[in-house]
Design an enzyme around this catalytic site. Structure first.
Site, PDB file in Angstrom:
ATOM      1  N   GLY A 224      -3.366  -3.188   6.596  1.00 52.19           N
ATOM      2  CA  GLY A 224      -2.655  -4.447   6.390  1.00 52.19           C
ATOM      3  C   GLY A 224      -1.152  -4.271   6.340  1.00 52.19           C
ATOM      4  O   GLY A 224      -0.397  -5.027   6.987  1.00 52.19           O
ATOM      5  N   ASP A 242      -3.073   8.793   7.895  1.00 50.37           N
ATOM      6  CA  ASP A 242      -4.067   8.739   6.827  1.00 50.37           C
ATOM      7  C   ASP A 242      -4.924   9.994   6.946  1.00 50.37           C
ATOM      8  O   ASP A 242      -5.302  10.393   8.053  1.00 50.37           O
ATOM      9  CB  ASP A 242      -4.941   7.493   6.918  1.00 50.37           C
ATOM     10  CG  ASP A 242      -5.701   7.238   5.625  1.00 50.37           C
ATOM     11  OD1 ASP A 242      -5.234   6.413   4.813  1.00 50.37           O
ATOM     12  OD2 ASP A 242      -6.748   7.881   5.405  1.00 50.37           O
ATOM     13  N   CYS A 348      -2.806  -0.284  -5.930  1.00 46.34           N
ATOM     14  CA  CYS A 348      -3.504  -1.529  -6.285  1.00 46.34           C
ATOM     15  C   CYS A 348      -4.262  -1.327  -7.596  1.00 46.34           C
ATOM     16  O   CYS A 348      -5.425  -1.692  -7.726  1.00 46.34           O
ATOM     17  CB  CYS A 348      -4.422  -1.996  -5.165  1.00 46.34           C
ATOM     18  SG  CYS A 348      -5.554  -0.738  -4.550  1.00 46.34           S
TER      19      CYS A 348
END
Length: 422
Positions: A224, A242, A348
């Site tokens: 995102g 990643d 998060c």
């Protein structure tokens, strides 16, 4: 044989004492395999909630009960508009759903405020007074004071923020729990918008990417924030990394659905699956902007989903080692940044151990081991401009934290901005 409450009574009955009694003791007091397998297992979601109740109850006090309910409730999403398709059509479709572009609204207020206090003005104009009446202001302090000098000095703190006009993200108003319709592909099989936690856009806005910048997204999946970086159309070169090959493959599929092939050429876009902790040594002093969105306990996912939960017993050690991993990743991101460049760290999770403490620890490591000096960047502008959309925590020592709230159920999202001086 009569039941024996004390094992020592059994030992006394055998001539050889413990030596002769040991086989019977082992059989009698061993854990039965069939009992262990039938014993009720605690789900990882329950373990996560117990962990959060114990830690966040202390950290947030009276705020935690409402945050807890919000984490267990349906999350709100934002629709990140794909600027590489028919923009007018997509915007009209989202407006028909009665959603609004929260980025555009904040940008309009910011531009009005910036003009009102331009260096040439010399005094607060009528336009600035009008803007001051409409701009959301934090409860703990006022952006606008009685004197022009104080107003201008406070404005200078927030002036460095620049918002790309290409970034558009639609959300529903506070208290509105309407869900966005799934995006439909156009004639070229491109999707019009990407559904994401709207708070995930804040680290990208804080990164303040400008035209011609080289950018590194160190822990990019699921994609995102990467997509938002591409939507700015400011990245001269974007390195996407990643550690998981499977996640980078999924990220590639996301990009195929939103980004034209000509923008994914090797000179503009690079996708890798390296260990992010090594990046600072691989490409040191290379990037103008680095986003370090680290793996964390993903609080909302952990209390709702059993699949791939970090609170399973098999991942206990991995969970305990998270702060160390996060610190190493942030230090690598700092080293990969050019002197004068900017690093944004984000998670998060609500955990201080994974948020403020990691930032403070990484700054100390960078200074002590590598001689890198860093400056904490002020994020007051972000908090002021977007407080109508998100619920910010006003007691963060370092950075900003979006708290889940039933009227604005985004996050949690923590982000902190650092500037490398040396």
């Amino acid at each position: 044989m009569a039941a024996l409450k004390d094992p020592r009574q059994l030992v006394r009955r055998f001539p050889g004492g413990l030596r002769d009694a040991r086989p019977l003791l082992c059989r009698r007091y061993a854990v039965k395999t069939k009992w262990a397998s039938s014993r009720r297992r605690i789900q990882s979601t329950q373990l996560a909630l117990q962990n959060f109740d114990m830690n966040y109850g202390v950290q947030f006090g009276n705020l935690w009960p409402s945050m807890r309910v919000s984490l267990l409730s349906e999350q709100k999403y934002g629709a990140l508009v794909n600027s590489f398709v028919d923009l007018t059509k997509v915007v009209e479709e989202l407006e028909l759903q009665r959603a609004k572009d929260f980025v555009f609204e904040a940008r309009s207020k910011w531009e009005g405020l910036d003009m009102a206090f331009s260096p040439q003005a010399g005094h607060q104009s009528e336009r600035s007074h009008e803007v001051s009446q409409n701009l959301p202001v934090p409860e703990e302090s006022s952006l606008f004071s009685d004197t022009t000098e104080e107003s201008a000095s406070k404005l200078e703190v927030t002036r460095p923020l620049a918002i790309s006009p290409n970034l558009k993200c639609f959300t529903f108003p506070r208290g509105d729990i309407t869900r966005f319709k799934p995006a439909r592909p156009d004639g070229s099989n491109m999707l019009g918008y990407y559904l994401m936690d709207a708070a995930s856009l804040l680290p990208v806005l804080a990164l303040n990417v400008q035209p011609g910048h080289t950018v590194l997204d160190l822990c990019a999946a699921p994609g995102g924030k990467t997509l938002a970086l591409l939507q700015t159309e400011c990245c001269r070169h974007l390195a996407i990394n990643d550690v998981s090959t499977s996640r980078t493959n999924r990220l590639r599929k996301v990009l195929q659905s939103y980004v034209p092939t000509n923008l994914c050429s090797a000179d503009r876009l690079r996708i890798t699956s390296f260990d992010g902790r090594q990046w600072g040594m691989m490409e040191r002093n290379t990037f103008d902007r680095v986003l370090v969105d680290v793996p964390c306990t993903t609080d909302r996912h952990s209390v709702l989903e059993e699949d791939n939960s970090i609170f399973t017993k098999l991942r206990t050690k991995e969970r305990q080692m998270l702060p160390m991993l996060q610190t190493q990743l942030l230090v690598a991101g700092i080293l990969a940044t050019k002197p004068g460049g900017t690093i944004v760290y984000s998670t998060c999770t609500l955990s201080q151990l994974q948020n403020e403490y990691v930032v403070e620890g990484a700054v100390e490591v960078a200074a002590a081991e590598y001689g890198v000096e860093l400056k904490l960047e002020d994020l007051t502008a972000i908090r002021i401009l977007y407080r109508n959309t998100f619920n910010f925590y006003n007691q963060c020592r370092v950075g900003e934290l979006v708290l889940p709230h039933l009227t604005a159920n985004y996050g949690p999202m923590y982000f902190c901005k650092l500037r490398r001086l040396l």
